[in-house]
Design a protein around this motif. Structure first.
Motif, PDB file in Angstrom:
ATOM      1  N   GLN A  54       0.829  -1.194   0.000  1.00 17.62           N
ATOM      2  CA  GLN A  54       0.000   0.000   0.000  1.00 17.62           C
ATOM      3  C   GLN A  54       0.868   1.250   0.000  1.00 17.62           C
ATOM      4  N   ALA A  55       0.281   2.344  -0.464  1.00 16.05           N
ATOM      5  CA  ALA A  55       0.968   3.626  -0.484  1.00 16.05           C
ATOM      6  C   ALA A  55      -0.061   4.729  -0.292  1.00 16.05           C
ATOM      7  N   ALA A  56       0.403   5.874   0.187  1.00 16.44           N
ATOM      8  CA  ALA A  56      -0.445   7.060   0.308  1.00 16.44           C
ATOM      9  C   ALA A  56      -0.141   7.975  -0.876  1.00 16.44           C
ATOM     10  N   GLU A  57      -1.157   8.283  -1.640  1.00 13.91           N
ATOM     11  CA  GLU A  57      -0.978   9.117  -2.831  1.00 13.91           C
ATOM     12  C   GLU A  57      -1.584  10.496  -2.596  1.00 13.91           C
ATOM     13  N   CYS A  58      -0.766  11.512  -2.723  1.00 13.20           N
ATOM     14  CA  CYS A  58      -1.237  12.893  -2.580  1.00 13.20           C
ATOM     15  C   CYS A  58      -2.109  13.245  -3.781  1.00 13.20           C
ATOM     16  N   ARG A  59      -3.283  13.779  -3.524  1.00 12.03           N
ATOM     17  CA  ARG A  59      -4.183  14.142  -4.617  1.00 12.03           C
ATOM     18  C   ARG A  59      -3.742  15.418  -5.331  1.00 12.03           C
ATOM     19  N   THR A  60      -2.814  16.164  -4.717  1.00 21.77           N
ATOM     20  CA  THR A  60      -2.355  17.409  -5.331  1.00 21.77           C
ATOM     21  C   THR A  60      -1.155  17.179  -6.240  1.00 21.77           C
ATOM     22  N   CYS A  61      -0.084  16.605  -5.672  1.00 19.51           N
ATOM     23  CA  CYS A  61       1.134  16.410  -6.477  1.00 19.51           C
ATOM     24  C   CYS A  61       1.199  15.035  -7.133  1.00 19.51           C
ATOM     25  N   ARG A  62       0.276  14.124  -6.732  1.00 18.70           N
ATOM     26  CA  ARG A  62       0.180  12.777  -7.301  1.00 18.70           C
ATOM     27  C   ARG A  62       1.349  11.863  -6.929  1.00 18.70           C
ATOM     28  N   ARG A  63       2.204  12.302  -6.037  1.00 15.11           N
ATOM     29  CA  ARG A  63       3.306  11.436  -5.608  1.00 15.11           C
ATOM     30  C   ARG A  63       2.799  10.422  -4.603  1.00 15.11           C
ATOM     31  N   ARG A  64       3.518   9.282  -4.561  1.00 14.55           N
ATOM     32  CA  ARG A  64       3.155   8.227  -3.624  1.00 14.55           C
ATOM     33  C   ARG A  64       4.211   8.115  -2.539  1.00 14.55           C
ATOM     34  N   PHE A  65       3.755   7.831  -1.319  1.00 17.66           N
ATOM     35  CA  PHE A  65       4.633   7.743  -0.155  1.00 17.66           C
ATOM     36  C   PHE A  65       4.290   6.490   0.644  1.00 17.66           C
ATOM     37  N   PRO A  66       5.240   5.987   1.438  1.00 15.75           N
ATOM     38  CA  PRO A  66       4.913   4.869   2.330  1.00 15.75           C
ATOM     39  C   PRO A  66       3.773   5.263   3.265  1.00 15.75           C
ATOM     40  N   VAL A  67       2.973   4.284   3.673  1.00 18.92           N
ATOM     41  CA  VAL A  67       1.830   4.592   4.544  1.00 18.92           C
ATOM     42  C   VAL A  67       2.283   5.176   5.874  1.00 18.92           C
ATOM     43  N   SER A  68       3.558   5.009   6.223  1.00 17.33           N
ATOM     44  CA  SER A  68       4.070   5.622   7.454  1.00 17.33           C
ATOM     45  C   SER A  68       3.957   7.145   7.411  1.00 17.33           C
ATOM     46  N   ALA A  69       3.869   7.730   6.198  1.00 17.89           N
ATOM     47  CA  ALA A  69       3.707   9.180   6.068  1.00 17.89           C
ATOM     48  C   ALA A  69       2.403   9.653   6.701  1.00 17.89           C
ATOM     49  N   LEU A  70       1.437   8.763   6.830  1.00 16.39           N
ATOM     50  CA  LEU A  70       0.156   9.136   7.423  1.00 16.39           C
ATOM     51  C   LEU A  70       0.265   9.372   8.918  1.00 16.39           C
ATOM     52  N   ARG A  71       1.370   8.932   9.524  1.00 14.47           N
ATOM     53  CA  ARG A  71       1.549   9.137  10.965  1.00 14.47           C
ATOM     54  C   ARG A  71       1.995  10.554  11.300  1.00 14.47           C
TER      55      ARG A  71
END
Length: 203
Positions: A54-71
Motif C-alpha cells: 500500500q501507499a499514500a498518494e497525494c491528490r495534489t502532487c500525485r506522488r506516492r509515499f509509504p503509509v508511514s507518512a500518514l503518521r
C-alpha cells in the motif's frame, strides 16, 4: 494467432483523508492505494499475481509515499494537540497541589485559554480533574511530540507557574512537573533547571 502477454500494476483506493504531504509541505487530501501486479493478455488484466503493498498518494502532487507518512500530524492535528496538552498538564499539576485554590485555578484557566482553548472555565477544570491520569498524560505526550526544544521549556515553565500560584511547590507537585517534562521529552536535569529558574523568577 499471436497472443500479447505482459505485466501491469493495478491500484485501488482503500481509504482517503487528509495528511501532511512530504513533497507539498502542507496538509493535502490523500488516497490510500493498494496495488497488485497482474498478467495481461492484449493489455487486459486477467490473472492476479503478487501484491505490491500500500501507499499514500497525494491528490495534489500525485506522488506516492509509504503509509508511514500518514503518521505525521497534520497542521490541524498539531493545532488541536497543543491546547489539549496544556489543559492536561494544568490538570495534573492542579491535582498534585490544592485543586480548590482559587488563585491556582484562575492561573490554570488563563494559561489554557492562552494556549488556544476557548471558553475554558471552572466547570471544565472540575470535569478534567475527574479524568484518569493516563488520559491526561497521553495528551501531554502528544503535545510534546509537536514542540521544539524552546517551546517545551516555555510549556513547562507555564505549568510551573500554575503550581506556584497557591504557594511554594510541594513534593507532589515537583514529582508531577518532572513527569510532565518526561512526557514532553525533556531530560530530568533540563527540567530541573527550568523549574528552579521559574521558581526564582516568581520570588
Amino acid at each position: 494467432m499471436l497472443l500479447v502477454f505482459g505485466l501491469t500494476a493495478v491500484f485501488r483506493t482503500v481509504s482517503d483523508g487528509t495528511f501532511h504531504c512530504p513533497h507539498c509541505g502542507g496538509d493535502r487530501a490523500y488516497r490510500r492505494r493498494s496495488g497488485r501486479r497482474w498478467l495481461t493478455v492484449f493489455f487486459v488484466p486477467l490473472v492476479p499475481l503478487w501484491r505490491l503493498g500500500q501507499a499514500a498518494e497525494c491528490r495534489t502532487c500525485r506522488r506516492r509515499f509509504p503509509v508511514s507518512a500518514l503518521r505525521t500530524p497534520t497542521a490541524q492535528q498539531m493545532a488541536a494537540a497543543l491546547p489539549a496538552g496544556m489543559r492536561a498538564a494544568a490538570t495534573l499539576v492542579l491535582r498534585a497541589g490544592d485543586p480548590s485554590d482559587g488563585t491556582a485555578r484562575a492561573r490554570a484557566a488563563a494559561t489554557v485559554l492562552g494556549y488556544g482553548e476557548p471558553g475554558y472555565d471552572d466547570a471544565d477544570i472540575d470535569a478534567d480533574l475527574e479524568l484518569r491520569a493516563e488520559l491526561l498524560e497521553r495528551d501531554v505526550a502528544r503535545a510534546g511530540a509537536q514542540l521544539a526544544v524552546e517551546a517545551k521549556e516555555w510549556f513547562l515553565a507555564q505549568v510551573v507557574r500554575i503550581g506556584l500560584a497557591d504557594g511554594p511547590l510541594g513534593d507532589g507537585e515537583r514529582q508531577v512537573l518532572h513527569r510532565i517534562a518526561e512526557l514532553l521529552g525533556m531530560s530530568r536535569a533540563y527540567a530541573l533547571g527550568v523549574i528552579v529558574m521559574t521558581e526564582g523568577a516568581a520570588r
